[in-house]
Design a protein around this motif. Structure first.
Motif, PDB file in Angstrom:
ATOM      1  N   UNK A 143     -20.905  14.256  -1.348  1.00 42.30           N
ATOM      2  CA  UNK A 143     -21.883  14.612  -0.330  1.00 42.30           C
ATOM      3  C   UNK A 143     -21.166  14.696   1.012  1.00 42.30           C
ATOM      4  N   UNK A 144     -21.589  13.931   2.006  1.00 40.53           N
ATOM      5  CA  UNK A 144     -20.926  14.007   3.309  1.00 40.53           C
ATOM      6  C   UNK A 144     -19.861  12.933   3.513  1.00 40.53           C
ATOM      7  N   UNK A 145     -19.500  12.229   2.449  1.00 37.70           N
ATOM      8  CA  UNK A 145     -18.454  11.219   2.516  1.00 37.70           C
ATOM      9  C   UNK A 145     -17.161  11.783   1.928  1.00 37.70           C
ATOM     10  N   UNK A 146     -16.027  11.281   2.431  1.00 33.11           N
ATOM     11  CA  UNK A 146     -14.740  11.751   1.923  1.00 33.11           C
ATOM     12  C   UNK A 146     -13.973  10.599   1.291  1.00 33.11           C
ATOM     13  N   UNK A 147     -13.074  10.947   0.390  1.00 29.37           N
ATOM     14  CA  UNK A 147     -12.128   9.996  -0.193  1.00 29.37           C
ATOM     15  C   UNK A 147     -10.741  10.528   0.095  1.00 29.37           C
ATOM     16  N   UNK A 148      -9.912   9.708   0.722  1.00 33.93           N
ATOM     17  CA  UNK A 148      -8.578  10.155   1.114  1.00 33.93           C
ATOM     18  C   UNK A 148      -7.520   9.685   0.132  1.00 33.93           C
ATOM     19  N   UNK A 149      -6.342  10.285   0.246  1.00 32.38           N
ATOM     20  CA  UNK A 149      -5.241   9.903  -0.639  1.00 32.38           C
ATOM     21  C   UNK A 149      -4.853   8.443  -0.408  1.00 32.38           C
ATOM     22  N   UNK A 150      -4.924   7.981   0.857  1.00 30.46           N
ATOM     23  CA  UNK A 150      -4.543   6.593   1.129  1.00 30.46           C
ATOM     24  C   UNK A 150      -5.516   5.616   0.461  1.00 30.46           C
ATOM     25  N   UNK A 151      -6.806   5.958   0.422  1.00 29.64           N
ATOM     26  CA  UNK A 151      -7.778   5.109  -0.283  1.00 29.64           C
ATOM     27  C   UNK A 151      -7.470   5.072  -1.775  1.00 29.64           C
ATOM     28  N   UNK A 152      -7.124   6.220  -2.313  1.00 25.89           N
ATOM     29  CA  UNK A 152      -6.782   6.310  -3.737  1.00 25.89           C
ATOM     30  C   UNK A 152      -5.546   5.474  -4.057  1.00 25.89           C
ATOM     31  N   UNK A 153      -4.533   5.566  -3.183  1.00 28.02           N
ATOM     32  CA  UNK A 153      -3.312   4.779  -3.396  1.00 28.02           C
ATOM     33  C   UNK A 153      -3.615   3.280  -3.340  1.00 28.02           C
ATOM     34  N   UNK A 154      -4.480   2.877  -2.396  1.00 20.38           N
ATOM     35  CA  UNK A 154      -4.847   1.462  -2.300  1.00 20.38           C
ATOM     36  C   UNK A 154      -5.609   1.008  -3.549  1.00 20.38           C
ATOM     37  N   UNK A 155      -6.459   1.888  -4.064  1.00 18.40           N
ATOM     38  CA  UNK A 155      -7.221   1.546  -5.277  1.00 18.40           C
ATOM     39  C   UNK A 155      -6.282   1.356  -6.464  1.00 18.40           C
ATOM     40  N   UNK A 156      -5.250   2.165  -6.558  1.00 18.62           N
ATOM     41  CA  UNK A 156      -4.284   2.032  -7.653  1.00 18.62           C
ATOM     42  C   UNK A 156      -3.509   0.723  -7.528  1.00 18.62           C
ATOM     43  N   UNK A 157      -3.170   0.333  -6.290  1.00 23.10           N
ATOM     44  CA  UNK A 157      -2.469  -0.927  -6.093  1.00 23.10           C
ATOM     45  C   UNK A 157      -3.379  -2.110  -6.406  1.00 23.10           C
ATOM     46  N   UNK A 158      -4.637  -2.003  -6.017  1.00 24.99           N
ATOM     47  CA  UNK A 158      -5.607  -3.051  -6.338  1.00 24.99           C
ATOM     48  C   UNK A 158      -5.747  -3.214  -7.850  1.00 24.99           C
ATOM     49  N   UNK A 159      -5.676  -2.098  -8.573  1.00 25.73           N
ATOM     50  CA  UNK A 159      -5.769  -2.152 -10.039  1.00 25.73           C
ATOM     51  C   UNK A 159      -4.639  -2.989 -10.625  1.00 25.73           C
ATOM     52  N   UNK A 160      -3.456  -2.873 -10.047  1.00 22.92           N
ATOM     53  CA  UNK A 160      -2.307  -3.665 -10.512  1.00 22.92           C
ATOM     54  C   UNK A 160      -2.558  -5.154 -10.256  1.00 22.92           C
ATOM     55  N   UNK A 161      -3.021  -5.476  -9.048  1.00 25.44           N
ATOM     56  CA  UNK A 161      -3.258  -6.877  -8.677  1.00 25.44           C
ATOM     57  C   UNK A 161      -4.350  -7.496  -9.536  1.00 25.44           C
ATOM     58  N   UNK A 162      -5.420  -6.733  -9.801  1.00 30.61           N
ATOM     59  CA  UNK A 162      -6.520  -7.253 -10.622  1.00 30.61           C
ATOM     60  C   UNK A 162      -6.062  -7.511 -12.049  1.00 30.61           C
TER      61      UNK A 162
END
Length: 411
Positions: A74-93
């Motif tokens: 919709x009117x929200x965006x997802x950036x590459x930096x957010x995606x990279x942080x999510x991938x790093x969080x996946x490792x930590x979890x």
């Protein structure tokens, strides 16, 4: 500075990114902050007319912060930096949940699976948070309670001290609060829109039990929960207060408070986010001292405060399974959880599919395969400025093109 301990809703999660009930939510990050390009300096005055200088090429992105946008919901965006942080969080979890319970290969498989779904989960969370706002959901009272619990767990005297501690670890305070807020909103929507429609009857439980009795033939076992007050690295003069903390936790459970909730708030153990749940143990899998104690106990009984090398320990026998075929009464909750989970997952995917079909979900070319999968409506769009797309019942909005004064791009 020591890392803050954060209580989680669904699973253990690092301070930089709070958890949801079934997994980890990436931390929302505000849209890129852009700076206006600097103005050219005025030319010096001359008494004689001078030949106008040739204009210098202007870099339209000069002085701007450029963020790669990989998805728009919709009117929200997802950036590459957010995606990279999510991938790093996946490792930590994955590492946090696996702690000494997985082989290196199992851990790597878990990490890869979580990272594979990182972008899909970011899109899903954005859809759920937007849905919560459409529903008028208010979680501010719960947010205050959650922040206060974090403050208490980290032994901080005030909310101002918590804010300083968060900022001291390189996190923006507003982002930190918004991350917790979004997780609470997501939980509320899932519970209201999906979970409330998944019901398991006693008849279904009985039918499953009769058809799968072989699953419930077991050796004698105990299911345990723990509250741990760590003494590692503590000075001798600190031990009395730590023991008193463990005794207080025990007293609160004895007075009727839920063991799992007390574990989440007061335990220092790695199991705190799961309400202190340790696991199910057969004879021979615990130390002789603990085995002799807990195998004599009945369901919901508590030990006294016990001193161990790691700290002060309180155990609860969540269930005591006798050897042989377990009765329906003893495995009823287990069966209900199994049936609920089996129905909840497809119901959740169907609900999210519906949200996607009712929304604009646009993924940058090259990311579609990891953003939705299945039958989700994922559309590809070129990076042409001022491209718009309309759908019945929704307003038009800019798709990946540059807005006036914006430097967000696919570069």
């Amino acid at each position: 500075m020591r890392k803050l301990v954060v209580i989680a809703f669904c699973a253990a999660m690092p301070l930089a990114a709070q958890d949801q009930p079934q997994g980890s939510q990436p931390k929302p990050v505000p849209a890129p902050t852009l700076e206006k390009p600097g103005m050219a300096a005025p030319e010096a005055k001359s008494e004689k007319p001078a030949k106008p200088a040739a204009p210098k090429p202007v870099n339209p992105d000069a002085g701007k912060t450029v963020e790669e946008i990989i998805a728009r919901v919709n009117n929200e965006i997802i950036t590459r930096s957010e995606y990279d942080k999510a991938r790093q969080t996946a490792v930590e979890e994955a590492k946090s949940e696996c702690q000494n319970r997985c082989t290196p290969d199992q851990l790597q498989t878990d990490i890869e699976d979580r990272q594979k779904h990182a972008l899909r989960d970011l899109v899903d969370q954005s859809l759920l948070v937007q849905r919560a706002k459409d529903m008028g959901v208010n979680v501010e009272p719960e947010l205050i309670k959650r922040l206060d619990a974090i403050r208490t767990d980290n032994k901080l005297a005030s909310m101002e001290e918590l804010e300083k501690a968060v900022s001291g670890q390189g996190m923006n305070w507003e982002d930190f609060k918004n991350n917790i807020r979004n997780t609470l909103l997501t939980q509320r929507v899932i519970s209201s829109e999906v979970g409330s429609h998944v019901t398991i009857s006693d008849e279904e439980v009985s039918k499953y039990y009769e058809a799968h009795k072989g699953e419930f033939v077991r050796p004698e076992q105990v299911a345990l929960r723990e509250i741990v007050v760590s003494t590692e690295g503590k000075k001798p003069e600190e031990l009395p207060d730590l023991k008193k903390k463990a005794e207080t936790a025990l007293k609160r459970v004895q007075d009727g408070e839920d063991f799992g909730e007390i574990a989440k708030r007061l335990s220092d153990g790695s199991t705190k986010s799961q309400g202190g749940f340790l696991g199910i143990y057969k004879r021979g899998e615990l130390s002789k001292e603990l085995e002799d104690k807990v195998f004599q106990m009945k369901r919901n009984q508590l030990t006294e405060v016990m001193e161990t090398k790691q700290g002060y320990l309180v155990l609860q026998v969540l269930e005591h399974y006798d050897e042989g075929e377990q009765s329906l009464a003893k495995v009823k909750n287990e069966i209900m959880d199994k049936l609920y989970s089996a129905r909840m997952e497809p119901a959740m995917r169907e609900y999210l599919k519906t949200l996607r079909e009712q929304s604009y979900v646009v993924i940058k070319p090259g990311y579609q395969d990891i953003a939705g999968g299945g039958g989700s409506e994922i559309q590809e769009v070129s990076a042409t400025p001022e491209v718009t797309k309309s759908k019945k019942g929704h307003k038009k909005f800019l798709l990946f093109g540059k807005r006036s004064g914006s430097a967000s791009s696919f570069k």
